[in-house]
Scaffold this active site. Structure first.
Site, PDB file in Angstrom:
ATOM      1  N   GLY A   1      58.099 -11.640 -25.874  1.00  0.00           N
ATOM      2  CA  GLY A   1      59.202 -12.527 -26.229  1.00  0.00           C
ATOM      3  C   GLY A   1      59.115 -13.823 -25.443  1.00  0.00           C
TER       4      GLY A   1
ATOM      5  N   GLY B   1      57.522  -5.355 -23.089  1.00  0.00           N
ATOM      6  CA  GLY B   1      56.337  -5.319 -22.250  1.00  0.00           C
ATOM      7  C   GLY B   1      56.657  -5.284 -20.773  1.00  0.00           C
TER       8      GLY B   1
ATOM      9  N   ARG C   1      65.078  -3.537  -4.997  1.00  0.00           N
ATOM     10  CA  ARG C   1      64.307  -2.305  -5.136  1.00  0.00           C
ATOM     11  C   ARG C   1      63.367  -2.428  -6.335  1.00  0.00           C
ATOM     12  NH1 ARG C   1      64.336   2.809  -7.488  1.00  0.00           N
ATOM     13  NH2 ARG C   1      66.148   2.506  -8.827  1.00  0.00           N
TER      14      ARG C   1
ATOM     15  N   PRO D   1      57.211   0.785 -10.149  1.00  0.00           N
ATOM     16  CA  PRO D   1      56.142   0.092  -9.421  1.00  0.00           C
ATOM     17  C   PRO D   1      54.961  -0.340 -10.299  1.00  0.00           C
ATOM     18  CG  PRO D   1      56.888   2.023  -8.194  1.00  0.00           C
ATOM     19  CD  PRO D   1      57.564   2.078  -9.524  1.00  0.00           C
TER      20      PRO D   1
ATOM     21  N   GLN E   1      53.779  -6.866 -14.397  1.00  0.00           N
ATOM     22  CA  GLN E   1      54.596  -8.017 -14.780  1.00  0.00           C
ATOM     23  C   GLN E   1      54.341  -9.194 -13.844  1.00  0.00           C
ATOM     24  OE1 GLN E   1      58.838  -7.412 -14.693  1.00  0.00           O
ATOM     25  NE2 GLN E   1      59.124  -8.624 -16.540  1.00  0.00           N
TER      26      GLN E   1
ATOM     27  N   LYS F   1      67.133  -6.372  -8.321  1.00  0.00           N
ATOM     28  CA  LYS F   1      67.321  -7.748  -8.791  1.00  0.00           C
ATOM     29  C   LYS F   1      66.355  -7.940  -9.966  1.00  0.00           C
ATOM     30  CE  LYS F   1      66.787  -9.607  -4.512  1.00  0.00           C
ATOM     31  NZ  LYS F   1      66.843 -10.634  -3.431  1.00  0.00           N
ATOM     32  N   GLY F   2      65.930  -9.140 -10.223  1.00  0.00           N
ATOM     33  CA  GLY F   2      65.037  -9.365 -11.363  1.00  0.00           C
ATOM     34  C   GLY F   2      63.660  -9.788 -10.902  1.00  0.00           C
TER      35      GLY F   2
ATOM     36  N   GLY G   1      60.721 -10.629 -13.675  1.00  0.00           N
ATOM     37  CA  GLY G   1      59.834 -11.245 -14.670  1.00  0.00           C
ATOM     38  C   GLY G   1      59.790 -12.757 -14.615  1.00  0.00           C
ATOM     39  N   GLU G   2      60.889 -13.368 -14.257  1.00  0.00           N
ATOM     40  CA  GLU G   2      60.927 -14.835 -14.244  1.00  0.00           C
ATOM     41  C   GLU G   2      60.512 -15.391 -12.886  1.00  0.00           C
ATOM     42  OE1 GLU G   2      62.466 -16.622 -17.020  1.00  0.00           O
ATOM     43  OE2 GLU G   2      63.579 -15.045 -18.023  1.00  0.00           O
TER      44      GLU G   2
END
Lengths: 725, 199, 334
Positions: free
Chosen positions: A235, A464, A615, A619, A625, A688-689, A691-692
């Site tokens: 995406g 993905g 966290r 893994p 990613q 937390k995040g 990918g970005e």
């Protein structure tokens, strides 16, 4: 119980069994193709469909749809659902080259394609403006044009005065190109009617918006629309909203009484969906002689369309990278003749960090400081903008650990001071990245059986990043059951609202909801939260063969009714500023470039990236990613630019040949690491995040490495061979 | 002696009825295959199974696999030979099915991703290695990567990391799983080429 | 795509007669990687195609003769690229093929068809939004004054500046290859140097073959400079891309280490494969050094006429020539 190291849907993917939107086939399927505008702006006067209609097998050619039959979906960032507000085919206006002018549906794809190529149109063209500096481009101050608090310019103290007073001043302007997400899966899928229910199979990050937007466009009840997207073939922001092909397909499918498959040709994906807009970033950094940063001014001009205001949120991160006391942001939007730009991985943060972290590197050289030391010395525990604490902030650890893994201590500071045996210039560069840790409302419904198996349906889309794996792991670990006993449904409006999965909030959002549902389940089963559980026995003990629970979660500080907003398919996330704290993910990237002595090809043989994403929920998929985001950074800084010929508008290199994303041979060693400290405040799962943030700063690290190799600053992306010859 | 015929339209259902096939020329051999835009019968094997389809010569092998044979594991990423997502094997060699008119595979053997694992579901070692090395993310390019990786090994182009990278560069992966793909092919090549292979 | 009729002759003779009897505009289909691609883009619309991709008579690769290598026009690019004798004795040929496209495409595309590959100019391939004299005679050339980073420095005119995209033909040109062509009027031989034409005022015409002619084989004289050769290709990414600049180079030295044969041809910078006899002459009789290689490179690009966005390819090309000569020289062994 084994600790799973594998992606749970990998088997489906390596066998071709995973079913993406366009993988549906049925005997009565019809095929659709759009004919598109060849002019950059103006009016379509006449569309000649006679030749197209004469092609055997053509079922219908649609050139105009009554707005009463198909309204605007509204703009995603304006309380709507669409990547843009403009719905093609509903009037005679052409806003950009590549805008659909006719929809052809035929029995076969060859017939539909042949017919679409035979559609001819007469136009009244108008002059176009495509670039930030073009005559006719209209510049607006964002906070005046869109008076919403979260889009207001960030101002702390008096940065301009502090800058002037600073003993060391860095001032530079950076230009970033338009880019396209180009996920490998083409936009499209199958649209069909089952009775009076509209069913859409299409890869998306936002099944909720497809449902909500179609309901608005078609005047339908939400309950009569189903959007099913178990797999999305990438995406990266492109599939974050309702796209304008779906509405016309729904109408045509209803009229024809047949399901319609549509697979958008690659070139059209460059025009019928969003892209990363062009932007210019002017950065001023003031510091003392030791490199202590005192003031920063970050001014951004970012492209938007004529018909929508796609906002910039660039300074949200540059104001938080370091403990700078005086900061002023300024974000302006420039209207040009194009489809509405939008989100593409690290949409603002990649450009902003390229500019800011390049300037920070310049500062390090101006004061003779090591670029890692300088960053460490400017770290902060407190959010300089709000004065609130960070929920967690391990940027310094990312920098230290990354430097160790990379062998940064072996670097010589002077530019052009490192050289390989073959004569190549070696450059080592570093940059930091930060990205908001947001959360969205979510609903999780968990069913546990007396056989010890669990099924969960939850908000989220698998594109993905590994959300299905992360959810599976959470359940498997919490309930001590095998991974194979967990079934996860995401991307399906029949099981949850399917709020937008983007902005790196997807995994944390889904896990928070699943975690809450598991607490609920344990309550039903009379098992304490911390106790081990024999799930099958516990379910059997209730006297039922299965137990179903549901939980709804929201972001800290959100009102409970936000879930209704999400159920309607509207964007409902919160963060990074929460009551009492702010939340961000952090990263440090270390890059080696080698530049050939003669033809000056730039290669990136190795990268080390260390992330603080709370966290690490999964893994294996997290590491993938992160590596993938580094590949994105390499593409974004050395390869990718969506080119525009100002005479024609649209995009000139709209193919996978001419828009050169990295290939396997472009990629060297990528070593990744994680701080892996749970975030104590943001949510109970401590996630937390990733990918970005994973992409934020890669481009700056590369550009800084190119400077180290050559002594020349690169202030424009992509850095191409001609820039270093 | 046979006539080459030409039809008028694209719809295989209608074209045969139209009867407007035009004589184009003559050819002398009984082996010569004649086709038309009306439709032509094409036979080939797909994953070992015989297939017989009536084709419009314009149809790509990719579209025929996906839309006519239900073999949707093979993906469309560009339709112009620029991404490799549609990679299949033709007589054991990798090709892009999007640039292959399906009529061209008449009499030949096509292998798709669906034909790689054993009938009992046992995965090919390369498929296992893709999973072990997490050589995928969204999965959309993965069937093409696997087909290309299999061929890369069979061709003898998996001798070094650089060679593998080069010979897998015809398969784009936007998720950026290249490191895992490299590792999977390297590992499998070693395993399959090792003199003491198991089994 | 427009409907077309499709014929698969079983023999070369049948292919020739089928072509002779076919209606105007009939095309030969081999690997399909150019023709079928352009048909999908609605740029090529032949009424009929004659499929020769499996004609056994066209498939042979013969590297057994000491004086000449011969490649059947239907041989796949990958097979020639991987041929061990070609790789050893004529690396420029193998490399020009191996650095083109991807292995999948090289398994499909033929070495004959590749010679006639059409330009990748985005305005040509982009369709009706863009004027293009090659696609629509008289409509104009969008690349002139447009995005011309990939366009030609040599051989361009007012009507067209599109680059010839191939690599193989560049290598063949440098080494005086010839092609044998068959048609209803018999067999004739054409030097590769006489195959491609500059656009002039008729950019639609790209080569000198008649519509009813078919390439049968490619013959390359074996020379010492073939062994001391390389194909050096500079691209925007490491693989699977067309050339910004490419150089086919070959060198042979005499006993004293003086260059006695030199071949230099350029790809990615001209409207046709572009050989530079003047650059070759710079080196013949000289020693190959960094300085003489640079001079040869400068000579090769002496007549370059850049547009707005491709001038960098002059310096890049000069350096690429130097690198190619160095690699070739190492292989030639001084």
């Amino acid at each position: 119980m084994s600790t799973p190291t594998r992606r749970v849907d990998a088997r489906e993917k390596v066998t071709g069994a995973a079913r993406y939107g366009a993988d549906r086939t049925s005997p009565d399927l019809a095929h659709a193709v759009f004919a598109v505008s060849t002019i950059g702006k103006g009016r379509v006067v006449n569309v000649d469909t006679a030749a197209a209609e004469a092609v055997p097998g053509v079922l219908t050619v649609v050139t105009r749809i009554d707005p009463a039959e198909l309204g605007s979906p509204g703009f995603l960032m304006g309380g709507g659902y669409g990547f843009q507000s403009l719905q093609p085919l509903t009037d005679d206006r052409i806003a950009y080259r590549g805008q659909p002018i006719a929809l052809v549906v035929a029995d076969t794809l060859v017939a539909a394609t042949e017919a679409a190529n035979l559609v001819r149109a007469d136009y009244e063209p108008e002059p176009i403006a495509t670039d930030l500096d073009d005559e006719g481009a209209e510049t607006l101050v964002q906070e005046e044009a869109i008076p919403l608090p979260f889009l207001a310019d960030i101002v702390v103290g008096d940065a301009d005065a502090a800058f002037v007073k600073s003993p060391v001043r860095i001032e530079a302007s950076f230009d970033l190109p338009r880019q396209h997400q180009v996920p490998m899966e083409l936009i499209g899928g199958v649209v069909e009617w089952r009775g009076d229910t509209l069913v859409v199979h299409e890869g998306t990050q936002n099944a909720g918006a497809l449902r909500g937007g179609l309901a608005r466009q078609l005047g339908m009840d939400l309950a009569k629309i189903e959007v099913i997207a178990p797999y999305t073939g990438g995406g990266f922001g492109q599939k974050n909203s309702l796209q304008p092909h779906v509405g016309p397909l729904a109408l045509a499918a209803r009229r024809l009484g047949r399901p319609i498959k549509f697979v958008m040709p690659r070139t059209q994906t460059f025009h019928q969906a969003s892209f990363r807009p062009a932007s210019r970033h002017r950065v001023r950094l003031g510091a003392d002689e030791t490199g202590r940063m005192l003031a920063a001014v970050h001014e951004v001009d970012q492209q938007t369309s004529r018909h929508d205001l796609f906002p910039s949120m660039s300074t949200e991160i540059t104001s938080r990278l370091y403990g700078i006391g005086d900061f002023r942001g300024r974000q302006r939007l420039v209207r040009t003749d194009v489809q509405t730009p939008g989100f593409m991985r690290a949409p603002f943060e990649h450009p902003a960090a390229f500019a800011f972290e390049s300037a920070v590197d310049e500062l390090a050289y101006a004061v003779g400081q090591d670029p890692v030391s300088l960053r460490l010395a400017n770290d902060t525990d407190v959010d300089p903008v709000t004065g609130q604490p960070f929920s967690s902030r391990h940027l310094a650890e990312c920098l230290r650990r990354g430097a160790d893994m990379f062998g940064w201590a072996g670097r010589t500071h002077e530019p052009r001071s490192m050289r390989a045996a073959d004569g190549s210039r070696i450059g080592w560069g570093v940059a930091a990245g930060v990205y908001p840790a947001s959360l969205a409302p979510a609903v999780a419904r968990v069913t546990a059986t007396s056989e010890g198996k669990v099924t969960v349906g939850v908000d989220g889309h698998e594109m993905g990043q590994g959300i299905r794996t992360a959810i599976t792991l959470l359940i498997s670990e919490d309930l001590s059951i095998e991974v194979g006993d967990v079934t996860v449904y995401v991307g399906d409006t029949r099981v949850a609202p399917q709020h937008l999965t983007a902005g790196s909030w997807g995994t944390a959002t889904a896990l928070q909801a699943v975690h809450a549902a598991l607490r609920e389940l344990r309550k039903h089963l009379n098992v304490a939260d911390s106790d081990p559980v024999d799930l099958g026995a516990a379910v059997a003990a209730t006297g039922q063969t299965s137990v179903e629970v549901e939980a709804t979660t929201i972001a800290p500080g959100q009102p409970p009714e936000i879930i209704e907003h999400s159920r309607a398919g509207l964007v409902s996330f919160a963060g990074p500023v929460y009551p009492g704290f702010v939340a961000f993910s952090f990263i440090a990237h270390f890059v080696e470039v080698r530049i050939e002595p003669t033809t000056r090809r730039i290669r990136v043989p190795r990268v080390v990236s260390v992330a603080d994403c709370g966290r690490v929920a999964s893994p294996v998929t997290a590491a993938s990613q992160l590596r993938g985001a580094v590949v994105w950074g390499i593409g974004a800084s050395l390869r990718e630019e969506s080119e525009v010929d100002p005479r024609f508008g649209g995009f000139a290199n709209a193919t996978l040949e001419e828009y050169p994303i990295p290939v396997n041979a472009d990629i060297g060693e990528i070593e990744v690491g994680f701080v892996d400290e749970p975030d104590p405040m943001l949510n109970p799962v401590g996630v937390k995040g990733l990918g970005e943030v994973a992409m934020v700063g890669v481009a700056a690290a590369i550009a800084n490495a190119v400077f180290h190799a050559t002594g020349r600053r690169q202030r424009r992306l992509p850095i191409r061979i001609e820039d270093v010859l | 002696m046979t006539a080459i015929v030409r039809g008028s339209g694209g719809n295989p259902a209608n074209a045969a009825d139209e009867g407007v096939c035009l004589a184009l020329g003559t050819m002398g051999s009984a082996e010569s295959t004649i086709a038309s835009a009306c439709r032509t019968e094409t036979t080939f094997t797909a994953n070992g199974r015989p297939v017989r389809v009536e084709l419009d010569p314009r149809e790509s092998l990719l579209d025929v696999l996906r839309e006519r044979l239900g073999l949707t594991g093979t993906k469309k990423g560009c339709d112009h030979g620029q991404c490799g997502a549609c990679t299949v094997h033709l007589n054991g060699r990798r090709i892009v099915s999007c640039l292959t008119p399906a009529v061209q595979v008449n009499g030949q053997a096509v292998t798709t991703i669906e034909g790689v694992a054993d009938a009992d579901g046992t995965l090919h070692p390369l498929q296992e290695a893709f999973i072990d090395n997490d050589a995928l993310q969204c999965g959309y390019c993965t069937p093409g990567q696997v087909m290309s990786g299999l061929a890369c090994i069979a061709e003898g182009h998996a001798g070094s990391d650089d060679e593998i990278r080069e010979y897998l560069s015809g398969n784009l992966c936007r998720c950026g799983a290249y490191a895992g793909i490299l590792a999977a092919v390297r590992e499998t090549a070693r395993r399959l080429n090792s003199p003491v292979s198991e089994g | 795509m427009r409907p077309f009729s499709y014929a698969v002759p079983a023999t070369l003779a049948e292919a020739v007669s089928a072509l002779a009897a076919s209606e105007p505009g009939t095309k030969i289909l081999a690997g399909g990687t150019t023709l079928y691609d352009l048909m999908k883009l609605d740029i090529e619309a032949p009424p009929a195609v004659v499929d020769v991709h499996r004609l056994a008579e066209l498939a042979a690769i013969d590297t057994t003769r000491p004086d000449e290598f011969s490649f059947g026009a239907g041989a796949r690019m990958a097979d020639v690229a991987d041929d061990p004798v070609v790789r050893r004795d004529f690396p420029v040929l193998a490399e020009s093929l191996a650095k083109a496209a991807s292995q999948q495409l090289r398994n499909m595309a033929t070495v004959g068809g590749n010679l006639l590959q059409r330009t990748r100019c985005g305005y040509f391939r982009g369709g009706p939004a863009f004027p293009c004299n090659k696609r629509e005679p008289g409509s104009g050339c969008s690349a002139i004054g447009g995005l011309d980073r990939g366009h030609a420095l040599f051989g361009a005119g007012d009507a067209c500046v599109a680059t010839y995209p191939g690599d193989w033909a560049v290598a063949l040109l440098a080494f005086d290859a010839e092609i044998d062509v068959i048609g209803p009027r018999g067999v004739r031989t054409v030097a590769v140097g006489d195959l491609h034409v500059e656009p002039g005022d008729d950019p639609q015409r790209e080569h000198t073959l008649a519509g009813d002619e078919l390439i049968v084989r490619i013959r390359v004289p074996v020379t010492p400079s073939g062994r001391g050769s390389t194909y050096h290709k500079i691209r925007d990414r490491e693989s699977y891309a067309f050339a910004l600049v490419s150089v086919a180079a070959g060198v042979a030295f005499d006993d004293r280490g003086v260059v006695e044969d030199c071949r230099i041809a350029l790809g990615g910078v001209a409207t046709r494969p572009w050989r530079s006899p003047a650059a070759e002459a710079v080196l013949i009789g000289e020693r190959l050094t960094e300085a003489t290689a640079r001079r040869a490179g400068e000579q090769a690009f002496a007549g370059a006429r850049p547009g707005t966005g491709n001038a960098f390819k002059i310096e890049l090309g000069i350096r690429a020539v130097g690198d190619a000569l160095r690699i070739a020289g190492e292989r030639a062994g001084r």
